[in-house]
Write a protein that holds these residues in place. Structure first.
Motif, short mmCIF file in Angstrom:
data_model
loop_
_atom_site.label_atom_id
_atom_site.label_comp_id
_atom_site.label_asym_id
_atom_site.label_seq_id
_atom_site.Cartn_x
_atom_site.Cartn_y
_atom_site.Cartn_z
N GLN A 100 2.58 5.24 7.83
CA GLN A 100 2.93 3.89 7.37
C GLN A 100 4.01 3.29 8.26
OE1 GLN A 100 3.94 4.38 3.21
NE2 GLN A 100 2.47 2.79 2.71
N LEU A 101 4.99 4.09 8.62
CA LEU A 101 6.06 3.61 9.49
C LEU A 101 5.51 3.19 10.85
CD1 LEU A 101 9.19 3.34 9.90
CD2 LEU A 101 9.04 5.58 10.97
N LEU A 102 4.66 4.03 11.44
CA LEU A 102 4.10 3.71 12.74
C LEU A 102 3.18 2.50 12.69
CD1 LEU A 102 3.32 7.29 14.08
CD2 LEU A 102 5.20 5.78 14.75
N MET A 103 2.39 2.40 11.63
CA MET A 103 1.51 1.23 11.49
C MET A 103 2.33 -0.06 11.33
SD MET A 103 -1.69 2.46 9.14
CE MET A 103 -2.00 0.80 8.67
N GLY A 104 3.36 -0.02 10.50
CA GLY A 104 4.20 -1.20 10.31
C GLY A 104 4.90 -1.63 11.57
N LEU A 105 5.51 -0.65 12.26
CA LEU A 105 6.18 -0.98 13.52
C LEU A 105 5.20 -1.46 14.58
CD1 LEU A 105 8.75 1.95 13.84
CD2 LEU A 105 9.22 -0.41 13.21
N GLY A 106 4.02 -0.83 14.64
CA GLY A 106 3.02 -1.23 15.63
C GLY A 106 2.45 -2.61 15.37
N ILE A 107 2.13 -2.91 14.13
CA ILE A 107 1.58 -4.23 13.80
C ILE A 107 2.63 -5.32 14.00
CG2 ILE A 107 0.68 -5.66 11.92
CD1 ILE A 107 -0.63 -3.08 10.82
N GLY A 108 3.85 -5.07 13.56
CA GLY A 108 4.93 -6.04 13.75
C GLY A 108 5.22 -6.27 15.22
N SER A 109 5.18 -5.22 16.02
CA SER A 109 5.41 -5.37 17.46
C SER A 109 4.25 -6.09 18.14
CB SER A 109 5.63 -4.01 18.10
OG SER A 109 6.82 -3.45 17.61
N ALA A 110 3.03 -5.85 17.68
CA ALA A 110 1.88 -6.56 18.25
C ALA A 110 2.00 -8.07 17.99
CB ALA A 110 0.58 -6.02 17.65
N ILE A 111 2.47 -8.42 16.80
CA ILE A 111 2.71 -9.83 16.49
C ILE A 111 3.76 -10.40 17.45
CG2 ILE A 111 3.66 -11.40 14.75
CD1 ILE A 111 2.35 -9.53 12.65
N ASN A 112 4.81 -9.62 17.71
CA ASN A 112 5.86 -10.08 18.61
C ASN A 112 5.40 -10.20 20.06
OD1 ASN A 112 7.85 -10.46 16.75
ND2 ASN A 112 8.64 -8.40 16.92
N TRP B 117 0.83 -1.20 0.00
CA TRP B 117 0.00 0.00 0.00
C TRP B 117 0.87 1.25 0.00
CZ3 TRP B 117 -1.34 -3.99 3.48
CH2 TRP B 117 -2.46 -4.71 3.10
N PRO B 118 1.45 1.59 -1.14
CA PRO B 118 2.29 2.80 -1.17
C PRO B 118 1.44 4.05 -0.93
CG PRO B 118 2.03 1.89 -3.37
CD PRO B 118 1.37 0.94 -2.42
N ASP B 119 2.00 4.99 -0.21
CA ASP B 119 1.31 6.23 0.12
C ASP B 119 1.46 7.19 -1.06
OD1 ASP B 119 0.10 8.37 1.26
OD2 ASP B 119 1.41 8.48 3.01
N PRO B 120 0.36 7.62 -1.68
CA PRO B 120 0.46 8.51 -2.84
C PRO B 120 0.93 9.92 -2.49
CG PRO B 120 -1.84 8.16 -2.27
CD PRO B 120 -1.02 7.26 -1.38
N SER B 121 0.95 10.26 -1.21
CA SER B 121 1.33 11.62 -0.84
C SER B 121 2.84 11.80 -0.69
CB SER B 121 0.64 12.03 0.46
OG SER B 121 1.11 11.24 1.53
N VAL B 122 3.62 10.74 -0.77
CA VAL B 122 5.08 10.83 -0.66
C VAL B 122 5.72 10.37 -1.96
CG1 VAL B 122 5.11 10.53 1.83
CG2 VAL B 122 5.28 8.54 0.38
N LYS B 123 6.98 10.75 -2.15
CA LYS B 123 7.71 10.35 -3.35
C LYS B 123 7.89 8.84 -3.39
CE LYS B 123 11.18 13.21 -2.64
NZ LYS B 123 12.46 13.90 -2.83
N PRO B 124 7.95 8.25 -4.57
CA PRO B 124 8.19 6.80 -4.68
C PRO B 124 9.49 6.41 -3.97
CG PRO B 124 7.53 7.69 -6.79
CD PRO B 124 7.74 8.86 -5.88
N GLY B 125 9.44 5.32 -3.24
CA GLY B 125 10.59 4.85 -2.50
C GLY B 125 10.63 5.33 -1.07
N ASN B 126 9.81 6.30 -0.73
CA ASN B 126 9.74 6.82 0.64
C ASN B 126 8.51 6.27 1.34
OD1 ASN B 126 12.03 8.32 0.21
ND2 ASN B 126 10.93 10.19 -0.26
N THR B 127 8.42 6.50 2.60
CA THR B 127 7.26 6.08 3.37
C THR B 127 6.81 7.23 4.27
OG1 THR B 127 6.40 4.40 4.88
CG2 THR B 127 8.67 5.07 5.21
N SER B 128 5.54 7.26 4.55
CA SER B 128 5.01 8.32 5.43
C SER B 128 5.17 7.89 6.89
CB SER B 128 3.54 8.58 5.12
OG SER B 128 2.77 7.45 5.46
N LEU B 129 5.01 8.84 7.78
CA LEU B 129 5.12 8.56 9.21
C LEU B 129 4.05 7.57 9.64
CD1 LEU B 129 6.39 9.12 11.98
CD2 LEU B 129 4.76 11.00 12.23
#
Length: 94
Positions: free
Chosen positions: A39-51, A25-37
Motif C-alpha cells: 500500500q505504501l509503495l502503491m501510494g507513493l508511486g501513484i502520487g509520484s506519477a501524478i507529480n 482500501w484498508p489492508d486486512p492483513s495488517v492491524k487497523p491504523g497500519n499500512t502494508s508495504l
C-alpha cells in the motif's frame, strides 16, 4: 527555500495518496491504523506519477515572472520520477 513555485507538491501528493489508499482500501492483513508495504509503495508511486506529469506540464513553458517549479533546485518532475522508479524497483524485488 527547498522549493519554488509548486515544488512543494512533490512531497504532498505521494503522502496524500498513501493516506487515501489506506482510508479507501484498508489492508486486512495488517492491524487497523497500519499500512502494508505494498500500500505504501502503491501510494507513493501513484502520487509520484501524478507529480511527474504535473511537473512536465507546469515546466513546459517559461513563465513571465521567471518562476520555475523546483524541488531542491531540481525541476519537480525529476525527483518525483526517482521516487516512482524506486517504488517500482522495491515492489518488483519484494
Amino acid at each position: 527555500m527547498i522549493y519554488r513555485g509548486a515544488g512543494w507538491v512533490t512531497l504532498l501528493t505521494p503522502l496524500a495518496m498513501v493516506l487515501l489508499l489506506t482510508w479507501l482500501w484498508p489492508d486486512p492483513s495488517v492491524k487497523p491504523g497500519n499500512t502494508s508495504l505494498m500500500q505504501l509503495l502503491m501510494g507513493l508511486g501513484i502520487g509520484s506519477a501524478i507529480n511527474v506529469v504535473l511537473g512536465f506540464v507546469l515546466n513546459r513553458e517559461l513563465h513571465p515572472d521567471g518562476v520555475r517549479h523546483h524541488f531542491f533546485f531540481i525541476p519537480m518532475q525529476w525527483p518525483a520520477l526517482l521516487i516512482m522508479l524506486a517504488c517500482t524497483v522495491i515492489a518488483l524485488l519484494k
